[in-house]
Enzyme design. Sequence first.
Site: not given
Length: 324
Positions: A25, A28, A130, A132, A167, A175, A192, A256
């Site tokens: 956009r 353009v 991107t 990444d 858990r 990435g 952690e 993502q």
Amino acid sequence: MAKQIKKIAVLTSGGDAPGMNAAIRGVVRAALNEGLEVYGVQDGYYGLYTDRVIPLDRRSVSETINRGGTFLGSARFPQFKDPDVRKKSVETLKKYDIDALVVIGGDGSYMGAKLITEEFGYPCIGIPGTIDNDIVGTDYTIGYQTALETAVEAIDRLRDTSTSHQRISIVEIMGRHCGDLTISAALASGCEYIIVPEKGLDKESLMRNIEDGFNKGKRHAIIAITELMTDVQALAKEIEDRFGHETRATVLGHIQRGGAPCPFDRILASRMGVYAVDLLLQGHGGRCIGIKNENLVHHDIIDAINNMRRPFKEELFEAARKLF
């Protein structure tokens, strides 16, 4: 003296990223306001090779700034490495009397623009798109901040269930060979342990860290790891076998890349789109755009690919590590 620019084309290439539509956009509307004709190439370099070129006007990009993905479509096209394929692709540009090309994508997309610039002297401008954040010459790429928000939200949700069930959770984050997204997501969500390509995977260090956490009274843990480093399901089994603690791996994957771009990415993409047109009108070609300390900059695209190195975010990594 540089050739006067009258017609330009824009394409998106490689993996999609939130904010690509905002960048299209920007290109353009800025070009139209300068009296230029604008064309869109559908499906990246593949569309250039197969003559999938359409005219774009203000209505073409109306209501796109908030949309994820890329309405022009994108594709990976490794055949573009073939000189004959590139020659035919440039013939498509000549067919429509297109004077310059704006390429939005990652390092593979930049390589295509580099080859067109080197071999045919065609003015190309690269815009970094991107999730990444692995493009040299820029602090941020379009899509990175949105992907970061998505990753943090996912990790926050995983922490809720990990806490409830005591858990250990392993979260694989995109990435490729750059740990920026993993480090920032881990720091923002209090993971952690962080495993990134720049530092490598030290399993014994990981196991010691988990054990130290248990000795300090922790009842759960979140481990953030960049994709392509190891089989996260196998790693989860190793950890569970070692400690007898339920361990699960979650691959965030292509979620993502999706979703509406955040305000930061919309603004960055819009600015870069306008800047690309400005550079072309100033007679520049073979350049790639970046943002450094909030200021837009441009670099030689060949130099950026061949010689520049992206610095590792050591300070962020160390800050996160000290908070384990």
